[in-house]
Design a protein around this motif. Structure first.
Motif, PDB file in Angstrom:
ATOM      1  N   LEU A  33     -19.958 -23.922 -13.113  1.00 33.81           N
ATOM      2  CA  LEU A  33     -19.948 -24.331 -14.855  1.00 33.81           C
ATOM      3  C   LEU A  33     -19.510 -23.819 -15.484  1.00 33.81           C
ATOM      4  CD1 LEU A  33     -21.649 -25.854 -17.028  1.00 33.81           C
ATOM      5  CD2 LEU A  33     -22.830 -25.096 -17.319  1.00 33.81           C
ATOM      6  N   ILE A  34     -17.961 -24.005 -15.808  1.00 32.62           N
ATOM      7  CA  ILE A  34     -16.797 -23.761 -16.505  1.00 32.62           C
ATOM      8  C   ILE A  34     -16.839 -24.142 -17.869  1.00 32.62           C
ATOM      9  CG2 ILE A  34     -14.624 -23.304 -16.891  1.00 32.62           C
ATOM     10  CD1 ILE A  34     -14.622 -23.450 -13.898  1.00 32.62           C
ATOM     11  N   ILE A  50      -5.153 -20.252 -21.827  1.00 31.55           N
ATOM     12  CA  ILE A  50      -6.538 -21.213 -22.217  1.00 31.55           C
ATOM     13  C   ILE A  50      -8.092 -20.023 -22.382  1.00 31.55           C
ATOM     14  CG2 ILE A  50      -8.165 -23.139 -20.317  1.00 31.55           C
ATOM     15  CD1 ILE A  50      -4.569 -23.938 -21.853  1.00 31.55           C
ATOM     16  N   TYR A  51      -8.653 -20.141 -23.043  1.00 35.02           N
ATOM     17  CA  TYR A  51     -10.094 -19.440 -22.047  1.00 35.02           C
ATOM     18  C   TYR A  51     -11.029 -20.089 -22.037  1.00 35.02           C
ATOM     19  CZ  TYR A  51      -7.072 -16.600 -25.797  1.00 35.02           C
ATOM     20  OH  TYR A  51      -5.620 -15.901 -25.693  1.00 35.02           O
ATOM     21  N   TRP A  52     -11.786 -19.773 -20.964  1.00 29.00           N
ATOM     22  CA  TRP A  52     -12.782 -20.017 -20.150  1.00 29.00           C
ATOM     23  C   TRP A  52     -14.312 -19.197 -20.419  1.00 29.00           C
ATOM     24  CZ3 TRP A  52     -14.811 -17.797 -15.302  1.00 29.00           C
ATOM     25  CH2 TRP A  52     -13.861 -17.171 -15.385  1.00 29.00           C
ATOM     26  N   SER A  53     -14.562 -19.999 -20.296  1.00 26.98           N
ATOM     27  CA  SER A  53     -16.109 -18.854 -19.994  1.00 26.98           C
ATOM     28  C   SER A  53     -16.912 -19.456 -18.813  1.00 26.98           C
ATOM     29  CB  SER A  53     -16.761 -18.405 -21.372  1.00 26.98           C
ATOM     30  OG  SER A  53     -17.720 -19.788 -21.740  1.00 26.98           O
ATOM     31  N   SER A  54     -18.251 -18.835 -18.140  1.00 25.70           N
ATOM     32  CA  SER A  54     -19.048 -19.230 -16.834  1.00 25.70           C
ATOM     33  C   SER A  54     -19.845 -18.114 -17.082  1.00 25.70           C
ATOM     34  CB  SER A  54     -18.304 -19.168 -15.642  1.00 25.70           C
ATOM     35  OG  SER A  54     -19.210 -19.921 -15.238  1.00 25.70           O
ATOM     36  N   ILE A  55     -21.338 -18.776 -17.332  1.00 24.26           N
ATOM     37  CA  ILE A  55     -21.859 -18.098 -16.669  1.00 24.26           C
ATOM     38  C   ILE A  55     -22.468 -17.395 -15.719  1.00 24.26           C
ATOM     39  CG2 ILE A  55     -24.774 -18.010 -16.815  1.00 24.26           C
ATOM     40  CD1 ILE A  55     -24.250 -19.609 -19.621  1.00 24.26           C
ATOM     41  N   ASP A  57     -21.594 -13.895 -12.706  1.00 27.80           N
ATOM     42  CA  ASP A  57     -21.455 -12.858 -11.966  1.00 27.80           C
ATOM     43  C   ASP A  57     -19.758 -12.330 -12.344  1.00 27.80           C
ATOM     44  OD1 ASP A  57     -21.188 -13.298  -9.587  1.00 27.80           O
ATOM     45  OD2 ASP A  57     -22.258 -11.728  -8.690  1.00 27.80           O
ATOM     46  N   GLU A  58     -19.783 -11.213 -12.111  1.00 27.68           N
ATOM     47  CA  GLU A  58     -17.739 -11.131 -12.117  1.00 27.68           C
ATOM     48  C   GLU A  58     -18.018 -10.772 -10.928  1.00 27.68           C
ATOM     49  OE1 GLU A  58     -16.255  -8.920 -14.689  1.00 27.68           O
ATOM     50  OE2 GLU A  58     -17.952  -9.405 -15.940  1.00 27.68           O
ATOM     51  N   GLU A  59     -17.953 -10.928  -9.378  1.00 26.53           N
ATOM     52  CA  GLU A  59     -17.179 -11.803  -8.484  1.00 26.53           C
ATOM     53  C   GLU A  59     -17.119 -13.043  -8.919  1.00 26.53           C
ATOM     54  OE1 GLU A  59     -15.330 -11.611  -4.886  1.00 26.53           O
ATOM     55  OE2 GLU A  59     -16.132  -9.702  -6.035  1.00 26.53           O
ATOM     56  N   GLY A  60     -17.770 -14.009  -9.054  1.00 26.32           N
ATOM     57  CA  GLY A  60     -18.021 -15.101  -9.447  1.00 26.32           C
ATOM     58  C   GLY A  60     -17.102 -15.476 -10.377  1.00 26.32           C
ATOM     59  N   LYS A  61     -16.976 -15.456 -11.384  1.00 24.86           N
ATOM     60  CA  LYS A  61     -15.706 -15.070 -12.299  1.00 24.86           C
ATOM     61  C   LYS A  61     -14.197 -14.747 -11.725  1.00 24.86           C
ATOM     62  CE  LYS A  61     -18.799 -14.086 -16.575  1.00 24.86           C
ATOM     63  NZ  LYS A  61     -18.412 -13.336 -17.980  1.00 24.86           N
ATOM     64  N   LYS A  62     -14.359 -13.604 -10.547  1.00 23.86           N
ATOM     65  CA  LYS A  62     -12.936 -13.508 -10.076  1.00 23.86           C
ATOM     66  C   LYS A  62     -12.427 -14.906  -9.197  1.00 23.86           C
ATOM     67  CE  LYS A  62     -13.293  -8.430 -10.033  1.00 23.86           C
ATOM     68  NZ  LYS A  62     -13.447  -7.421  -9.794  1.00 23.86           N
ATOM     69  N   GLU A  63     -13.597 -15.435  -8.559  1.00 24.90           N
ATOM     70  CA  GLU A  63     -13.455 -16.577  -7.916  1.00 24.90           C
ATOM     71  C   GLU A  63     -12.361 -17.889  -8.773  1.00 24.90           C
ATOM     72  OE1 GLU A  63     -13.014 -17.047  -4.113  1.00 24.90           O
ATOM     73  OE2 GLU A  63     -13.893 -15.052  -4.497  1.00 24.90           O
ATOM     74  N   ILE A  64     -13.513 -17.906  -9.376  1.00 21.87           N
ATOM     75  CA  ILE A  64     -13.424 -19.324 -10.300  1.00 21.87           C
ATOM     76  C   ILE A  64     -11.517 -18.748 -11.139  1.00 21.87           C
ATOM     77  CG2 ILE A  64     -13.746 -20.300 -13.037  1.00 21.87           C
ATOM     78  CD1 ILE A  64     -16.160 -19.751 -12.230  1.00 21.87           C
ATOM     79  N   PRO A  89       2.824 -27.303 -21.706  1.00 23.49           N
ATOM     80  CA  PRO A  89       2.439 -25.898 -21.618  1.00 23.49           C
ATOM     81  C   PRO A  89       2.292 -25.605 -20.265  1.00 23.49           C
ATOM     82  CG  PRO A  89       0.681 -26.911 -23.003  1.00 23.49           C
ATOM     83  CD  PRO A  89       1.678 -28.291 -22.750  1.00 23.49           C
ATOM     84  N   GLU A  90       3.376 -24.514 -19.741  1.00 25.35           N
ATOM     85  CA  GLU A  90       2.475 -23.380 -18.788  1.00 25.35           C
ATOM     86  C   GLU A  90       0.985 -22.914 -19.257  1.00 25.35           C
ATOM     87  OE1 GLU A  90       4.088 -19.399 -16.726  1.00 25.35           O
ATOM     88  OE2 GLU A  90       5.747 -20.902 -17.216  1.00 25.35           O
ATOM     89  N   LEU A  91       0.459 -23.502 -17.975  1.00 23.30           N
ATOM     90  CA  LEU A  91      -1.161 -22.768 -18.335  1.00 23.30           C
ATOM     91  C   LEU A  91      -1.294 -20.986 -17.548  1.00 23.30           C
ATOM     92  CD1 LEU A  91      -3.121 -25.514 -17.708  1.00 23.30           C
ATOM     93  CD2 LEU A  91      -2.090 -25.190 -20.398  1.00 23.30           C
ATOM     94  N   THR A  92      -2.343 -20.510 -18.675  1.00 24.93           N
ATOM     95  CA  THR A  92      -2.308 -19.277 -18.449  1.00 24.93           C
ATOM     96  C   THR A  92      -3.825 -18.874 -18.500  1.00 24.93           C
ATOM     97  OG1 THR A  92      -0.031 -18.444 -18.903  1.00 24.93           O
ATOM     98  CG2 THR A  92      -2.702 -16.239 -18.509  1.00 24.93           C
ATOM     99  N   PHE A  93      -4.576 -19.030 -17.598  1.00 31.99           N
ATOM    100  CA  PHE A  93      -5.939 -19.330 -17.640  1.00 31.99           C
ATOM    101  C   PHE A  93      -6.866 -17.647 -17.964  1.00 31.99           C
ATOM    102  CE2 PHE A  93      -5.341 -22.866 -15.180  1.00 31.99           C
ATOM    103  CZ  PHE A  93      -6.270 -23.777 -16.006  1.00 31.99           C
ATOM    104  N   ILE A  94      -7.857 -17.697 -18.928  1.00 29.58           N
ATOM    105  CA  ILE A  94      -7.953 -15.881 -19.358  1.00 29.58           C
ATOM    106  C   ILE A  94      -9.561 -16.329 -19.966  1.00 29.58           C
ATOM    107  CG2 ILE A  94      -8.055 -14.174 -21.391  1.00 29.58           C
ATOM    108  CD1 ILE A  94      -5.302 -15.369 -22.001  1.00 29.58           C
ATOM    109  N   CYS A  95      -9.874 -15.981 -18.755  1.00 26.98           N
ATOM    110  CA  CYS A  95     -11.800 -15.427 -18.886  1.00 26.98           C
ATOM    111  C   CYS A  95     -11.594 -14.639 -20.418  1.00 26.98           C
ATOM    112  CB  CYS A  95     -12.405 -14.923 -17.912  1.00 26.98           C
ATOM    113  SG  CYS A  95     -13.653 -14.522 -18.305  1.00 26.98           S
TER     114      CYS A  95
END
Length: 128
Positions: A33-34, A50-55, A57-64, A89-95
């Motif tokens: 769920l992003i 692009i700022y994203w969040s997900s509920i 753990d840290e390992e899950g966020k790394k995989e996302i 635009p060229e996209l950069t994803f940031i947690c």
């Protein structure tokens, strides 16, 4: 006037990416769920953070994060199809950890409030 335009562009990119993310077939992304919390497109429209969040753990966020980086070409192409922009635009994803940070702060404030109430109750009992 440029500020209003920039705000509309950021909002449009954020809204479209929220829908495009659902189309990605990468299991690292489709199973999570992003939430796209914000988009910050540069004035020349060449780059977008692009700022994203997900509920998760840290390992899950790394995989996302790896999944988003891997799918960025597909996501960018779909964004170009949906938005009528001169440059995609060229996209950069940031947690974005602000939600978690806010939750931690709220928890700390609740603890402080509970300690104050306990202190006030104990002072009231000693006075009586």
């Amino acid at each position: 006037m440029a500020g209003k335009r920039q705000g509309r562009v950021n909002s449009s990119v954020r809204d479209e990416l929220s829908e495009i993310i659902r189309e990605v077939k990468d299991p690292r992304i489709s199973g999570a769920l992003i939430t796209i919390s914000a988009a910050d497109v540069s004035a020349d429209l060449k780059y977008a953070k692009i700022y994203w969040s997900s509920i998760t753990d840290e390992e899950g966020k790394k995989e996302i994060s790896r999944g988003l980086r891997s799918a960025s070409g597909f996501i960018r192409r779909r964004l170009a199809e949906r938005l009528n922009m001169r440059i995609t635009p060229e996209l950069t994803f940031i947690c974005d950890d602000t939600i978690e940070h806010g939750t931690k702060i709220a928890g700390i404030l609740r603890e402080i409030d509970a300690e104050r109430q306990n202190k006030n109750e104990s002072e009231d009992k000693t006075e009586a």
